[in-house]
Design a protein around this motif. Structure first.
Motif, mmCIF file in Angstrom:
data_model
loop_
_atom_site.group_PDB
_atom_site.id
_atom_site.type_symbol
_atom_site.label_atom_id
_atom_site.label_comp_id
_atom_site.label_asym_id
_atom_site.label_seq_id
_atom_site.Cartn_x
_atom_site.Cartn_y
_atom_site.Cartn_z
ATOM 1 N N PRO A 58 48.390 71.610 117.925
ATOM 2 C CA PRO A 58 47.530 70.771 118.777
ATOM 3 C C PRO A 58 47.917 69.305 118.688
ATOM 4 O O PRO A 58 48.601 68.904 117.760
ATOM 5 N N VAL A 59 47.462 68.531 119.680
ATOM 6 C CA VAL A 59 47.525 67.074 119.575
ATOM 7 C C VAL A 59 46.302 66.658 118.778
ATOM 8 O O VAL A 59 45.170 66.937 119.175
ATOM 9 N N GLY A 60 46.514 66.015 117.630
ATOM 10 C CA GLY A 60 45.432 65.783 116.689
ATOM 11 C C GLY A 60 44.526 64.613 117.034
ATOM 12 O O GLY A 60 44.818 63.803 117.926
ATOM 13 N N ARG A 61 43.433 64.522 116.281
ATOM 14 C CA ARG A 61 42.442 63.479 116.551
ATOM 15 C C ARG A 61 43.020 62.097 116.312
ATOM 16 O O ARG A 61 42.720 61.153 117.053
ATOM 17 N N GLU A 62 43.838 61.945 115.282
ATOM 18 C CA GLU A 62 44.423 60.630 115.007
ATOM 19 C C GLU A 62 45.293 60.162 116.171
ATOM 20 O O GLU A 62 45.312 58.972 116.511
ATOM 21 N N THR A 63 46.012 61.099 116.784
ATOM 22 C CA THR A 63 46.844 60.737 117.936
ATOM 23 C C THR A 63 45.985 60.289 119.099
ATOM 24 O O THR A 63 46.296 59.294 119.772
ATOM 25 N N TRP A 64 44.888 60.999 119.338
ATOM 26 C CA TRP A 64 43.977 60.589 120.409
ATOM 27 C C TRP A 64 43.310 59.255 120.092
ATOM 28 O O TRP A 64 43.110 58.430 120.986
ATOM 29 N N ARG A 65 42.986 59.031 118.816
ATOM 30 C CA ARG A 65 42.427 57.715 118.433
ATOM 31 C C ARG A 65 43.399 56.595 118.795
ATOM 32 O O ARG A 65 43.008 55.556 119.338
ATOM 33 N N ARG A 79 33.506 57.252 119.386
ATOM 34 C CA ARG A 79 33.549 55.903 119.942
ATOM 35 C C ARG A 79 32.292 55.553 120.734
ATOM 36 O O ARG A 79 32.204 54.465 121.294
ATOM 37 N N ARG A 80 31.360 56.476 120.778
ATOM 38 C CA ARG A 80 30.135 56.165 121.499
ATOM 39 C C ARG A 80 29.409 55.023 120.814
ATOM 40 O O ARG A 80 29.388 54.927 119.580
ATOM 41 N N PRO A 81 28.796 54.153 121.589
ATOM 42 C CA PRO A 81 28.047 53.054 120.984
ATOM 43 C C PRO A 81 26.838 53.579 120.230
ATOM 44 O O PRO A 81 26.403 54.724 120.422
ATOM 45 N N ALA A 82 26.285 52.736 119.374
ATOM 46 C CA ALA A 82 25.081 53.110 118.639
ATOM 47 C C ALA A 82 24.002 53.531 119.631
ATOM 48 O O ALA A 82 23.810 52.909 120.672
ATOM 49 N N THR A 83 23.317 54.619 119.326
ATOM 50 C CA THR A 83 22.327 55.167 120.252
ATOM 51 C C THR A 83 20.922 54.766 119.855
ATOM 52 O O THR A 83 20.627 54.577 118.677
ATOM 53 N N PRO A 84 20.028 54.648 120.845
ATOM 54 C CA PRO A 84 18.633 54.351 120.529
ATOM 55 C C PRO A 84 18.029 55.431 119.639
ATOM 56 O O PRO A 84 18.395 56.597 119.722
ATOM 57 N N VAL A 85 17.107 55.024 118.792
ATOM 58 C CA VAL A 85 16.394 55.980 117.957
ATOM 59 C C VAL A 85 15.585 56.890 118.875
ATOM 60 O O VAL A 85 14.757 56.438 119.655
ATOM 61 N N THR A 86 15.839 58.167 118.806
ATOM 62 C CA THR A 86 15.131 59.108 119.656
ATOM 63 C C THR A 86 15.182 60.483 119.025
ATOM 64 O O THR A 86 16.084 60.794 118.249
ATOM 65 N N THR A 87 14.182 61.283 119.295
ATOM 66 C CA THR A 87 14.192 62.651 118.821
ATOM 67 C C THR A 87 14.878 63.524 119.860
ATOM 68 O O THR A 87 15.032 63.146 121.014
ATOM 69 N N ALA A 88 15.304 64.699 119.411
ATOM 70 C CA ALA A 88 15.912 65.636 120.349
ATOM 71 C C ALA A 88 14.889 66.028 121.410
ATOM 72 O O ALA A 88 13.691 66.120 121.134
ATOM 73 N N PRO A 130 31.823 58.872 128.337
ATOM 74 C CA PRO A 130 32.530 57.858 127.539
ATOM 75 C C PRO A 130 33.067 56.721 128.398
ATOM 76 O O PRO A 130 33.632 56.945 129.475
ATOM 77 N N THR A 131 32.912 55.511 127.893
ATOM 78 C CA THR A 131 33.414 54.349 128.639
ATOM 79 C C THR A 131 34.936 54.347 128.718
ATOM 80 O O THR A 131 35.512 53.699 129.600
ATOM 81 N N GLN A 132 35.579 55.077 127.812
ATOM 82 C CA GLN A 132 37.041 55.143 127.849
ATOM 83 C C GLN A 132 37.557 55.775 129.149
ATOM 84 O O GLN A 132 38.654 55.456 129.608
#
Length: 349
Positions: free
Chosen positions: A14-21, A64-73, A157-159
């Motif tokens: 596979p193409v690994g996570r570090e490569t995608w980072r 890479r998602r930004p910090a999310t608001p405090v929320t319950t599922a 994702p914003t990416q």
């Protein structure tokens, strides 16, 4: 040439996570030119890579998602989204979302503009005058007020936005096969369950691997022998559930099994799509259209835990159409004012 692109072109798996980072880092820094971005999307579209490569890609975006608001599922809330492709029909899953919500299920619908069809769910909602939500807090408020919400691009994702800007003026539409296939796994919302229709144009086995490795929500993938990404009363449908469990629904099992795609055709003119869609919700588009929408809504009702028995779920959906509740819900949502902005505390700051 970046290692992510080289790995895809040479089919090294596979193409690994570090490569995608590294890919996303360089994309953000302006270190990747248009040619490489277009080549990567073209490679992903022409041949979807192995599930491990895709899992690493998804995880590299999730971190890479930004910090999310405090929320319950959002307990008991279900997201419905399809891969697109297959025979042309009206927007069945969007109709099923309204019907399930009118039946008492909390429903979030994610989607996009059309990549492979003439009218995507976002295009239809625009014609109906229904707003997309612009934040998680606004989605919560809309769910509380109406029992249904249509989430906007903020869930993705914003990416991907940066990628689209990098390939401009090339359109993202030619890469729709890849975007449709992976899109259902990209939305970031704290739902309990997700029902995703998979057409013959999407790699079902690969998506099943991704569904099994997703821990944030329970994912059902549906497919059938016609190649459509919807449950159909006249087809043999398979629901691929968690832990490799499957359920087969055959014609005539839950609803009468007659009908064909001729009964599910979209409006001939896209400007008439909204009016046609409302006739579907009112139960006036023919019995096959009504049965099809009710079968899709039943899947959301069962996936959410509102009902465990499929026959009672279908009956509940039929009543939501017969009573006018589904049609009225669409009209109320179209007439509703935009929710006021709401700020929540943020984690991970």
């Amino acid at each position: 040439m970046h290692d992510a692109l080289t790995g895809l072109l040479e089919q090294r798996a596979p193409v690994g996570r570090e490569t995608w980072r590294s890919w996303w880092d360089q994309l953000g820094d302006g270190g990747l030119d248009q040619a490489q971005a277009v080549a990567l999307l073209a490679s992903l579209t022409s041949r979807l890579p192995d599930h491990e490569t895709l899992r690493h890609l998804l995880d590299s975006l999730a971190e890479r998602r930004p910090a999310t608001p405090v929320t319950t599922a959002w307990e008991g809330t279900v997201n419905v989204v399809g891969t697109g492709g297959g025979p042309r029909t009206f927007n069945i899953s969007t109709a099923a979302a309204f019907v399930a919500a009118a039946a008492g299920v909390k429903v979030v619908k994610t989607g996009s503009r059309a990549y492979t069809s003439s009218l995507g769910s976002v295009d239809l909602l625009e014609r109906l005058g229904i707003r997309l939500t612009s934040s998680r807090a606004q989605t919560e408020d809309t769910l509380a007020a109406h029992g249904i919400a249509f989430a906007g691009p903020f869930v993705y994702p914003t990416q991907l936005t940066r990628l689209a800007r990098t390939v401009a003026p090339h359109s993202m539409k030619p890469f729709g096969r890849f975007l449709n296939a992976l899109g259902p796994f990209l939305a970031d919302l704290p739902v309990t369950a997700q029902v995703t229709g998979v057409s013959a144009a999407a790699p079902l086995d690969t998506l099943r691997h991704l569904a099994r490795s997703t821990t944030t929500r329970r994912i059902w993938l549906t497919s059938n022998d016609t190649g459509a990404d919807e449950l159909l009363p006249f087809a043999t449908n398979t629901i691929h559930g968690e832990n490799s469990l499957t359920r087969i629904i055959r014609p005539g099992e839950l609803t009468p099994g007659d009908g064909s795609f001729a009964d599910l055709r979209p409006a001939t003119d896209t400007t008439a799509a909204a009016a046609h869609f409302l006739t579907v919700l009112a139960g006036d588009a023919g019995r096959i259209a009504t049965r099809t929408v009710c079968l899709g809504a039943a899947a959301l009702i069962v996936a959410s835990g509102t009902r465990r028995d499929w026959l009672s779920a279908v009956s509940l959906a039929e009543e939501a159409i017969r009573s006018g509740a589904a049609h009225d819900l669409a009209q109320r949502l179209a007439a509703a004012p935009a929710p006021a902005p709401r700020t929540l505390a943020v984690t991970g700051a």
